[in-house]
Write a protein that holds these residues in place. Sequence first.
Motif, PDB file in Angstrom:
ATOM      1  N   VAL A  79       1.646   9.482  -5.631  1.00 48.55           N
ATOM      2  CA  VAL A  79       2.191  10.813  -5.318  1.00 48.55           C
ATOM      3  C   VAL A  79       3.093  11.270  -6.459  1.00 48.55           C
ATOM      4  CG1 VAL A  79       3.728  12.079  -3.748  1.00 48.55           C
ATOM      5  CG2 VAL A  79       1.968  10.581  -2.827  1.00 48.55           C
ATOM      6  N   PHE A  80       3.859  10.352  -7.044  1.00 50.78           N
ATOM      7  CA  PHE A  80       4.724  10.703  -8.169  1.00 50.78           C
ATOM      8  C   PHE A  80       3.896  11.106  -9.386  1.00 50.78           C
ATOM      9  CE2 PHE A  80       7.440   9.686 -11.833  1.00 50.78           C
ATOM     10  CZ  PHE A  80       8.499  10.528 -11.540  1.00 50.78           C
ATOM     11  N   ILE A  81       2.798  10.419  -9.624  1.00 49.54           N
ATOM     12  CA  ILE A  81       1.918  10.804 -10.737  1.00 49.54           C
ATOM     13  C   ILE A  81       1.334  12.193 -10.480  1.00 49.54           C
ATOM     14  CG2 ILE A  81      -0.292  10.257 -11.864  1.00 49.54           C
ATOM     15  CD1 ILE A  81       0.472   7.290 -11.539  1.00 49.54           C
ATOM     16  N   GLY A  82       0.980  12.473  -9.230  1.00 47.85           N
ATOM     17  CA  GLY A  82       0.530  13.818  -8.878  1.00 47.85           C
ATOM     18  C   GLY A  82       1.616  14.854  -9.131  1.00 47.85           C
ATOM     19  N   SER A 123       9.629   6.305  -0.633  1.00 52.00           N
ATOM     20  CA  SER A 123      10.454   5.225  -1.180  1.00 52.00           C
ATOM     21  C   SER A 123      11.491   4.755  -0.160  1.00 52.00           C
ATOM     22  CB  SER A 123      11.124   5.662  -2.480  1.00 52.00           C
ATOM     23  OG  SER A 123      11.998   6.732  -2.252  1.00 52.00           O
ATOM     24  N   VAL A 124      12.031   5.661   0.646  1.00 52.14           N
ATOM     25  CA  VAL A 124      12.970   5.247   1.693  1.00 52.14           C
ATOM     26  C   VAL A 124      12.255   4.386   2.728  1.00 52.14           C
ATOM     27  CG1 VAL A 124      14.343   6.127   3.626  1.00 52.14           C
ATOM     28  CG2 VAL A 124      14.601   7.129   1.363  1.00 52.14           C
ATOM     29  N   VAL A 125      11.029   4.775   3.103  1.00 54.96           N
ATOM     30  CA  VAL A 125      10.251   3.978   4.055  1.00 54.96           C
ATOM     31  C   VAL A 125       9.983   2.584   3.495  1.00 54.96           C
ATOM     32  CG1 VAL A 125       7.974   3.782   5.140  1.00 54.96           C
ATOM     33  CG2 VAL A 125       9.211   5.928   5.247  1.00 54.96           C
ATOM     34  N   PHE A 161       0.827  -1.208   0.000  1.00 58.53           N
ATOM     35  CA  PHE A 161       0.000   0.000   0.000  1.00 58.53           C
ATOM     36  C   PHE A 161       0.862   1.260   0.000  1.00 58.53           C
ATOM     37  CE2 PHE A 161      -2.064   3.392   2.420  1.00 58.53           C
ATOM     38  CZ  PHE A 161      -3.145   3.644   1.589  1.00 58.53           C
ATOM     39  N   VAL A 162       1.888   1.284   0.837  1.00 57.72           N
ATOM     40  CA  VAL A 162       2.763   2.459   0.908  1.00 57.72           C
ATOM     41  C   VAL A 162       3.510   2.642  -0.408  1.00 57.72           C
ATOM     42  CG1 VAL A 162       4.789   3.434   2.082  1.00 57.72           C
ATOM     43  CG2 VAL A 162       2.978   2.373   3.411  1.00 57.72           C
ATOM     44  N   ASN A 163       3.910   1.543  -1.032  1.00 62.61           N
ATOM     45  CA  ASN A 163       4.602   1.610  -2.308  1.00 62.61           C
ATOM     46  C   ASN A 163       3.690   2.176  -3.401  1.00 62.61           C
ATOM     47  OD1 ASN A 163       6.582   1.314  -4.179  1.00 62.61           O
ATOM     48  ND2 ASN A 163       6.524  -0.909  -4.234  1.00 62.61           N
ATOM     49  N   VAL A 164       2.469   1.696  -3.465  1.00 65.24           N
ATOM     50  CA  VAL A 164       1.510   2.195  -4.457  1.00 65.24           C
ATOM     51  C   VAL A 164       1.190   3.667  -4.181  1.00 65.24           C
ATOM     52  CG1 VAL A 164      -0.860   1.941  -5.284  1.00 65.24           C
ATOM     53  CG2 VAL A 164       0.559  -0.076  -4.967  1.00 65.24           C
TER      54      VAL A 164
END
Length: 133
Positions: free
Chosen positions: A38-41, A88-90, A30-33
């Motif tokens: 967020v990157f698409i935003g 991504s670090v998380v 979930f965190v990865n998706v």
Amino acid sequence: MKNLEQRSKSVQNRRKLPREQDKFYQSMVFVNVLGWFVFIGALLVFHDARPEFVSGLQAFWGVEVRQEWSRTLTVYLAGLLSLCVLISVVVLIMKRRRNRRDNDHFGINGYVLMLTAVSSLIILYFEYTAPLK
């Protein structure tokens, strides 16, 4: 004694569970998706924040277009990209804590997201500050 038996059964069951049913794995996915959304935003904000393209026809007709970066949207863009790096670090830390088996996946998409967001922040810094000097 009863608590100890229940705890040992739950530990054994957790290890026998498929990865897709593990709550930690589901939260990691979930965190990865979320990071990719967020990157698409950030990409959508980038589209509005960058200077507009001036075609020959627009220059001929004298149509005015914005030829500099939008200050407010650039701040939002930098914030979204920084959030991508943090997410991504998380995810990479979560993967490191969980992936201990030989058949576990490497998780290259976390590295790709982090590398892309960091390089975008670096390029944004040089693009945005270059006209200000």
